[in-house]
Motif scaffolding. Structure first.
Motif, short mmCIF file in Angstrom:
data_model
loop_
_atom_site.label_atom_id
_atom_site.label_comp_id
_atom_site.label_asym_id
_atom_site.label_seq_id
_atom_site.Cartn_x
_atom_site.Cartn_y
_atom_site.Cartn_z
N MET A 42 0.85 -1.18 0.00
CA MET A 42 0.00 0.00 0.00
C MET A 42 0.89 1.24 0.00
SD MET A 42 -3.17 0.96 0.18
CE MET A 42 -3.67 2.67 0.19
N ALA A 43 0.75 2.05 -1.03
CA ALA A 43 1.60 3.23 -1.16
C ALA A 43 0.86 4.48 -0.75
CB ALA A 43 2.06 3.37 -2.61
N LYS A 44 1.58 5.40 -0.14
CA LYS A 44 1.00 6.72 0.13
C LYS A 44 1.83 7.74 -0.63
CE LYS A 44 3.32 7.38 4.60
NZ LYS A 44 3.10 7.45 6.05
N THR A 45 1.16 8.78 -1.08
CA THR A 45 1.81 9.84 -1.85
C THR A 45 1.90 11.08 -0.99
OG1 THR A 45 0.87 8.93 -3.88
CG2 THR A 45 1.66 11.20 -3.97
N VAL A 46 3.11 11.56 -0.80
CA VAL A 46 3.35 12.77 -0.01
C VAL A 46 3.89 13.83 -0.96
CG1 VAL A 46 4.67 13.74 1.92
CG2 VAL A 46 3.90 11.36 2.02
N VAL A 47 3.27 15.01 -0.97
CA VAL A 47 3.75 16.08 -1.85
C VAL A 47 4.82 16.86 -1.09
CG1 VAL A 47 3.16 18.09 -3.24
CG2 VAL A 47 1.56 16.18 -3.09
N VAL A 48 5.99 16.94 -1.70
CA VAL A 48 7.12 17.65 -1.10
C VAL A 48 7.61 18.72 -2.06
CG1 VAL A 48 7.91 15.71 0.33
CG2 VAL A 48 8.75 15.92 -2.02
N LYS A 49 8.34 19.68 -1.51
CA LYS A 49 9.00 20.68 -2.35
C LYS A 49 10.49 20.41 -2.28
CE LYS A 49 7.12 24.26 -0.34
NZ LYS A 49 6.71 25.64 0.00
N VAL A 50 11.07 20.11 -3.44
CA VAL A 50 12.51 19.83 -3.52
C VAL A 50 13.12 21.06 -4.18
CG1 VAL A 50 14.28 18.28 -4.46
CG2 VAL A 50 12.09 17.35 -3.68
N ASP A 51 13.85 21.83 -3.39
CA ASP A 51 14.36 23.13 -3.86
C ASP A 51 13.24 23.94 -4.52
OD1 ASP A 51 16.89 22.85 -2.81
OD2 ASP A 51 17.76 22.07 -4.65
N GLY A 52 12.07 23.94 -3.89
CA GLY A 52 10.94 24.74 -4.36
C GLY A 52 10.09 24.09 -5.44
N GLU A 53 10.54 22.95 -5.98
CA GLU A 53 9.78 22.27 -7.05
C GLU A 53 8.85 21.22 -6.44
OE1 GLU A 53 10.49 19.18 -10.76
OE2 GLU A 53 12.24 20.16 -9.89
N THR A 74 18.61 13.37 -3.11
CA THR A 74 18.35 14.19 -4.30
C THR A 74 19.45 15.23 -4.53
OG1 THR A 74 17.03 15.76 -3.02
CG2 THR A 74 15.83 13.98 -4.15
N GLY A 75 20.26 15.45 -3.51
CA GLY A 75 21.30 16.49 -3.63
C GLY A 75 20.70 17.89 -3.54
N ALA A 76 19.49 17.99 -3.01
CA ALA A 76 18.80 19.29 -2.92
C ALA A 76 19.34 20.09 -1.73
CB ALA A 76 17.30 19.06 -2.76
N ARG A 77 19.16 21.39 -1.81
CA ARG A 77 19.51 22.26 -0.68
C ARG A 77 18.38 22.26 0.35
NH1 ARG A 77 20.61 25.17 -4.89
NH2 ARG A 77 18.93 26.66 -4.57
N LEU A 78 17.14 22.16 -0.13
CA LEU A 78 15.99 22.24 0.77
C LEU A 78 14.89 21.27 0.34
CD1 LEU A 78 14.62 23.81 3.15
CD2 LEU A 78 13.70 25.35 1.42
N VAL A 79 14.45 20.44 1.26
CA VAL A 79 13.31 19.55 1.01
C VAL A 79 12.33 19.76 2.15
CG1 VAL A 79 12.52 17.15 0.87
CG2 VAL A 79 14.64 17.80 -0.26
N GLU A 80 11.09 20.09 1.81
CA GLU A 80 10.08 20.31 2.84
C GLU A 80 8.73 19.79 2.37
OE1 GLU A 80 9.84 24.58 3.47
OE2 GLU A 80 10.13 24.94 1.34
N LEU A 81 7.86 19.51 3.32
CA LEU A 81 6.51 19.07 2.98
C LEU A 81 5.77 20.25 2.37
CD1 LEU A 81 5.55 17.07 6.19
CD2 LEU A 81 6.21 16.14 3.97
N ALA A 82 4.96 19.99 1.35
CA ALA A 82 4.13 21.04 0.76
C ALA A 82 2.80 21.04 1.51
CB ALA A 82 3.90 20.74 -0.72
N SER A 83 2.20 22.21 1.66
CA SER A 83 0.90 22.27 2.33
C SER A 83 -0.19 21.99 1.30
CB SER A 83 0.69 23.65 2.95
OG SER A 83 0.43 24.59 1.93
N GLU A 84 -1.32 21.51 1.79
CA GLU A 84 -2.44 21.21 0.90
C GLU A 84 -2.84 22.44 0.09
OE1 GLU A 84 -6.78 19.83 1.80
OE2 GLU A 84 -5.37 18.24 2.36
N MET A 85 -2.79 23.61 0.71
CA MET A 85 -3.13 24.84 0.00
C MET A 85 -2.22 25.05 -1.21
SD MET A 85 -5.76 26.18 1.31
CE MET A 85 -5.75 27.77 0.49
N GLU A 86 -0.97 24.66 -1.08
CA GLU A 86 0.00 24.86 -2.16
C GLU A 86 -0.23 23.92 -3.33
OE1 GLU A 86 4.22 26.15 -0.45
OE2 GLU A 86 3.43 24.42 0.62
#
Length: 160
Positions: A42-53, A74-86
């Motif tokens: 069972m897979a879950k999909t999490v929306v993240v921002k990888v260097d803003g993408e 990923t070699g990214a500088r910043l990885v964060e969870l995206a909010s549902e609004m985004e």
């Protein structure tokens, strides 16, 4: 009914898949239990921002995402969870939080946890909270071309 875009895409590629309906259960692990699908499949999909993408991180429902590991992988500088609004406007045909892991249909990169890529089958929300699609992982891989990385960890075991 699965998201129209997803269903048409799978059908046009002659993919064998199964649609499984279940009762309203927002927690991916509860869904796995009620549909008798192994939690690892069972897979879950999490929306993240990888260097803003905006990107999708897809991992077993029973695992937790490790943002630091994803950042290193990923070699990214910043990885964060995206909010549902985004991100909700990106998925006009899906209920919030029920988007399928087909980033290619939504112009998003897809990262798949290595632990999920070892499975023969994959099951995921089909755009609603009451339907799943279950299909061969190799078909998913062939259609989506995800980047397989290590970024998931098992939650701490609960002792009885």
């Amino acid at each position: 009914m699965p998201a129209k875009k997803l269903k048409e895409y799978l059908d046009s590629h002659h993919i064998h898949y199964e649609t499984i309906s279940h009762s309203m259960a927002f927690n991916a692990q509860r869904v796995a239990a009620t549909t008798h699908i192994p939690g690892k499949e069972m897979a879950k999909t999490v929306v993240v921002k990888v260097d803003g993408e905006m990107s999708m991180a897809v991992l077993p429902a029973s695992f937790k995402i490790d943002l630091d590991q994803l950042k290193i992988a990923t070699g990214a500088r910043l990885v964060e969870l995206a909010s549902e609004m985004e991100f909700k406007s990106r998925f006009p045909d899906c209920e919030p939080g029920a988007m399928p892991p087909f980033g290619n249909l939504y112009d998003m990169r897809v990262y798949v946890a290595h632990s999920l890529s070892e499975d023969k089958m994959i099951a995921f929300n089909a755009g609603t909270h009451i339907e799943l699609i279950r299909m061969a992982y190799r078909d998913f891989d062939r259609l989506v071309h995800p980047t397989v990385l290590k970024f998931s960890k098992r939650p701490m075991a609960h002792h009885a």
